[in-house]
Design a protein around this motif. Sequence first.
Motif, PDB file in Angstrom:
ATOM      1  N   GLY A  35       0.743  -1.462   0.031  1.00 50.66           N
ATOM      2  CA  GLY A  35      -0.133  -0.163   0.051  1.00 50.66           C
ATOM      3  C   GLY A  35       0.912   1.124  -0.005  1.00 50.66           C
ATOM      4  N   HIS A  36       2.081   0.967  -0.262  1.00 52.75           N
ATOM      5  CA  HIS A  36       3.265   2.113  -0.335  1.00 52.75           C
ATOM      6  C   HIS A  36       3.272   2.881   1.249  1.00 52.75           C
ATOM      7  CE1 HIS A  36       3.229   1.700  -4.422  1.00 52.75           C
ATOM      8  NE2 HIS A  36       1.637   1.895  -4.584  1.00 52.75           N
ATOM      9  N   GLY A  37       3.309   2.049   2.310  1.00 57.28           N
ATOM     10  CA  GLY A  37       3.244   2.642   3.497  1.00 57.28           C
ATOM     11  C   GLY A  37       4.444   2.130   4.317  1.00 57.28           C
ATOM     12  N   GLY A  38       5.223   1.412   3.665  1.00 58.07           N
ATOM     13  CA  GLY A  38       6.425   0.676   4.214  1.00 58.07           C
ATOM     14  C   GLY A  38       7.579   1.326   4.011  1.00 58.07           C
ATOM     15  N   VAL A  39       8.647   1.128   4.836  1.00 54.18           N
ATOM     16  CA  VAL A  39       9.789   1.705   4.868  1.00 54.18           C
ATOM     17  C   VAL A  39      11.083   0.690   4.839  1.00 54.18           C
ATOM     18  CG1 VAL A  39       9.061   3.971   6.008  1.00 54.18           C
ATOM     19  CG2 VAL A  39       9.909   1.933   7.400  1.00 54.18           C
ATOM     20  N   SER A  40      12.311   1.418   4.420  1.00 55.10           N
ATOM     21  CA  SER A  40      13.226   0.123   4.433  1.00 55.10           C
ATOM     22  C   SER A  40      14.368   0.670   5.699  1.00 55.10           C
ATOM     23  CB  SER A  40      14.243   0.373   3.319  1.00 55.10           C
ATOM     24  OG  SER A  40      14.777   1.557   3.015  1.00 55.10           O
ATOM     25  N   LEU A  41      15.145  -0.177   5.979  1.00 51.54           N
ATOM     26  CA  LEU A  41      16.158   0.003   6.967  1.00 51.54           C
ATOM     27  C   LEU A  41      17.378   1.209   6.587  1.00 51.54           C
ATOM     28  CD1 LEU A  41      17.280  -3.520   8.314  1.00 51.54           C
ATOM     29  CD2 LEU A  41      15.980  -1.824   9.528  1.00 51.54           C
ATOM     30  N   GLY A  42      17.183   1.467   5.326  1.00 55.16           N
ATOM     31  CA  GLY A  42      18.184   2.507   4.737  1.00 55.16           C
ATOM     32  C   GLY A  42      17.748   3.975   5.048  1.00 55.16           C
ATOM     33  N   GLU A  43      16.424   3.917   5.220  1.00 49.86           N
ATOM     34  CA  GLU A  43      15.580   5.428   5.441  1.00 49.86           C
ATOM     35  C   GLU A  43      16.044   6.018   6.816  1.00 49.86           C
ATOM     36  OE1 GLU A  43      11.864   5.622   4.287  1.00 49.86           O
ATOM     37  OE2 GLU A  43      11.880   3.978   3.116  1.00 49.86           O
ATOM     38  N   PRO A  44      16.282   7.235   7.058  1.00 49.06           N
ATOM     39  CA  PRO A  44      16.502   7.945   8.486  1.00 49.06           C
ATOM     40  C   PRO A  44      15.589   7.618   9.535  1.00 49.06           C
ATOM     41  CG  PRO A  44      16.094   9.646   6.320  1.00 49.06           C
ATOM     42  CD  PRO A  44      15.666   8.291   5.824  1.00 49.06           C
ATOM     43  N   GLY A  45      16.456   7.169  10.337  1.00 48.86           N
ATOM     44  CA  GLY A  45      15.750   6.956  11.702  1.00 48.86           C
ATOM     45  C   GLY A  45      15.299   5.568  12.010  1.00 48.86           C
ATOM     46  N   VAL A  46      15.373   4.825  10.785  1.00 46.06           N
ATOM     47  CA  VAL A  46      14.355   3.396  10.944  1.00 46.06           C
ATOM     48  C   VAL A  46      15.478   2.451  11.580  1.00 46.06           C
ATOM     49  CG1 VAL A  46      13.643   1.647   9.488  1.00 46.06           C
ATOM     50  CG2 VAL A  46      13.234   3.853   8.769  1.00 46.06           C
ATOM     51  N   LEU A  47      16.662   2.170  11.202  1.00 48.82           N
ATOM     52  CA  LEU A  47      17.391   1.226  11.764  1.00 48.82           C
ATOM     53  C   LEU A  47      17.825   1.651  13.230  1.00 48.82           C
ATOM     54  CD1 LEU A  47      19.614  -0.896  11.592  1.00 48.82           C
ATOM     55  CD2 LEU A  47      21.176   0.511  10.791  1.00 48.82           C
ATOM     56  N   ARG A  48      18.006   3.023  13.395  1.00 54.27           N
ATOM     57  CA  ARG A  48      18.132   3.075  14.969  1.00 54.27           C
ATOM     58  C   ARG A  48      16.779   2.778  15.741  1.00 54.27           C
ATOM     59  NH1 ARG A  48      14.480   6.334  17.004  1.00 54.27           N
ATOM     60  NH2 ARG A  48      14.455   7.885  15.496  1.00 54.27           N
ATOM     61  N   ALA A  49      15.813   3.015  15.309  1.00 50.49           N
ATOM     62  CA  ALA A  49      14.462   2.512  15.831  1.00 50.49           C
ATOM     63  C   ALA A  49      14.395   1.322  16.123  1.00 50.49           C
ATOM     64  CB  ALA A  49      13.182   3.029  15.144  1.00 50.49           C
ATOM     65  N   VAL A  50      14.490   0.452  15.079  1.00 52.41           N
ATOM     66  CA  VAL A  50      14.524  -1.099  15.194  1.00 52.41           C
ATOM     67  C   VAL A  50      15.614  -1.465  16.389  1.00 52.41           C
ATOM     68  CG1 VAL A  50      14.856  -3.304  14.156  1.00 52.41           C
ATOM     69  CG2 VAL A  50      13.707  -1.552  13.157  1.00 52.41           C
ATOM     70  N   THR A  51      16.945  -0.880  16.216  1.00 50.78           N
ATOM     71  CA  THR A  51      17.941  -1.224  17.251  1.00 50.78           C
ATOM     72  C   THR A  51      17.316  -1.154  18.770  1.00 50.78           C
ATOM     73  OG1 THR A  51      19.474  -0.662  15.393  1.00 50.78           O
ATOM     74  CG2 THR A  51      20.150  -0.685  17.968  1.00 50.78           C
ATOM     75  N   TYR A  52      16.874   0.266  18.875  1.00 49.52           N
ATOM     76  CA  TYR A  52      16.492   0.686  20.113  1.00 49.52           C
ATOM     77  C   TYR A  52      15.335  -0.232  20.594  1.00 49.52           C
ATOM     78  CZ  TYR A  52      19.269   5.032  20.231  1.00 49.52           C
ATOM     79  OH  TYR A  52      20.148   6.015  20.002  1.00 49.52           O
ATOM     80  N   ALA A  53      14.670  -0.860  19.972  1.00 49.69           N
ATOM     81  CA  ALA A  53      13.521  -1.409  20.233  1.00 49.69           C
ATOM     82  C   ALA A  53      14.234  -2.952  20.789  1.00 49.69           C
ATOM     83  CB  ALA A  53      12.502  -1.946  19.011  1.00 49.69           C
ATOM     84  N   VAL A  54      14.968  -3.600  20.044  1.00 47.98           N
ATOM     85  CA  VAL A  54      15.751  -4.571  20.680  1.00 47.98           C
ATOM     86  C   VAL A  54      16.448  -4.366  22.209  1.00 47.98           C
ATOM     87  CG1 VAL A  54      17.799  -6.431  20.269  1.00 47.98           C
ATOM     88  CG2 VAL A  54      16.298  -5.640  18.127  1.00 47.98           C
ATOM     89  N   LEU A  55      17.111  -3.167  22.042  1.00 48.49           N
ATOM     90  CA  LEU A  55      17.995  -2.650  23.191  1.00 48.49           C
ATOM     91  C   LEU A  55      16.852  -2.667  24.217  1.00 48.49           C
ATOM     92  CD1 LEU A  55      20.522  -0.213  22.003  1.00 48.49           C
ATOM     93  CD2 LEU A  55      20.787  -2.506  22.943  1.00 48.49           C
ATOM     94  N   TYR A  56      15.328  -2.297  24.027  1.00 48.21           N
ATOM     95  CA  TYR A  56      14.604  -2.140  25.132  1.00 48.21           C
ATOM     96  C   TYR A  56      14.116  -3.466  25.678  1.00 48.21           C
ATOM     97  CZ  TYR A  56      10.329  -0.764  27.760  1.00 48.21           C
ATOM     98  OH  TYR A  56       9.561  -0.703  28.615  1.00 48.21           O
ATOM     99  N   LEU A  57      14.038  -4.333  24.896  1.00 49.07           N
ATOM    100  CA  LEU A  57      13.899  -5.749  25.576  1.00 49.07           C
ATOM    101  C   LEU A  57      14.982  -6.189  26.499  1.00 49.07           C
ATOM    102  CD1 LEU A  57      12.302  -7.704  22.561  1.00 49.07           C
ATOM    103  CD2 LEU A  57      11.203  -6.613  24.403  1.00 49.07           C
ATOM    104  N   VAL A  58      16.219  -5.976  26.091  1.00 48.03           N
ATOM    105  CA  VAL A  58      17.476  -6.269  26.915  1.00 48.03           C
ATOM    106  C   VAL A  58      17.287  -5.372  28.183  1.00 48.03           C
ATOM    107  CG1 VAL A  58      19.711  -6.029  26.899  1.00 48.03           C
ATOM    108  CG2 VAL A  58      18.797  -6.551  24.898  1.00 48.03           C
ATOM    109  N   ILE A  59      16.970  -4.347  27.887  1.00 44.86           N
ATOM    110  CA  ILE A  59      16.673  -3.427  29.414  1.00 44.86           C
ATOM    111  C   ILE A  59      15.629  -3.980  30.163  1.00 44.86           C
ATOM    112  CG2 ILE A  59      15.960  -1.219  30.191  1.00 44.86           C
ATOM    113  CD1 ILE A  59      17.312   0.005  27.732  1.00 44.86           C
ATOM    114  N   VAL A  60      14.387  -4.414  29.463  1.00 44.57           N
ATOM    115  CA  VAL A  60      13.374  -5.030  30.384  1.00 44.57           C
ATOM    116  C   VAL A  60      13.939  -6.347  31.350  1.00 44.57           C
ATOM    117  CG1 VAL A  60      11.030  -5.758  30.361  1.00 44.57           C
ATOM    118  CG2 VAL A  60      11.531  -3.830  29.373  1.00 44.57           C
ATOM    119  N   THR A  61      14.627  -7.003  30.477  1.00 41.09           N
ATOM    120  CA  THR A  61      15.243  -8.187  31.099  1.00 41.09           C
ATOM    121  C   THR A  61      16.027  -8.007  32.258  1.00 41.09           C
ATOM    122  OG1 THR A  61      15.198  -9.249  28.927  1.00 41.09           O
ATOM    123  CG2 THR A  61      16.392 -10.445  30.494  1.00 41.09           C
TER     124      THR A  61
END
Length: 256
Positions: free
Chosen positions: A137-163
């Motif tokens: 539907g043209h609403g997706g993004v790729s990891l190369g777009e600004p802020g995307v890789l950082r957001a996914v990385t922080y999501a992983v780090l957040y699970l580590v922090i909660v653990t």
Amino acid sequence: MGTDLLRAEWIKLRSVRSTYLSLAATAVLVVTVALSVATTTAENWPTMDPRDRSSFDPVSAPLFGAIFAQLVIGVLGVLTVSSEYSTGLIRTTFATTPQRRKVLLAKVAVTAALALVAGAVILGVTFLLSQGIMANGHGGVSLGEPGVLRAVTYAVLYLVIVTVLATSLGAIARSTAGAIAVLFTLVFLLPQVLDHLPQNLRHDLMRFGLQRAAASAVSIHPQVDTFSPTVSILVCAAYAAVALGLALFLIGRRDA
């Protein structure tokens, strides 16, 4: 903290059924919510209002299931410590390794490493699946777009922090129910309390709430009343650091 201690804690962690059940439940929650959000977004994207399109966050929205999955993986962290106290096995552990702080650090290191690997796999696969669906539907993004890789990385780090936070709470409370109750309070109840404060206080304090900080950290469009994503993930890390510091202080001063 030697490799033998880490190996012993890893054997304990992988030898119990709760480890696999927690990881499986985390994967199911995250993937199910992501696929639902992605499918709905792809279907509605062509007819969405331009303002809704501009405000839509293609990273945090599909990863919304992690909000609930954090409690599941948090239970795993709690059980890493509390189950040994409930069975009395902790006495044997401390008799074998009298340096109690090293024991706790080994438990934290092993559970955090597991959360890091599992989180990277689960959230990475979830991101690829959801973006593939939303791209129709043209609403997706790729990891190369600004802020995307950082957001996914922080999501992983957040699970580590909660653990790390949950494992530390298990050592502090020495009770599964008690530690989970505190974790639930920090994640869900405290933000509700802050939300009912007077407006001037609410504006200043809500950004320090664990849930609000996590949402800002994994977003590529953070709300104006939150800290930046990097500061937000550091706020989340502060919760875990304080809990771990208190756990290390108490574990050397209390009887097993």
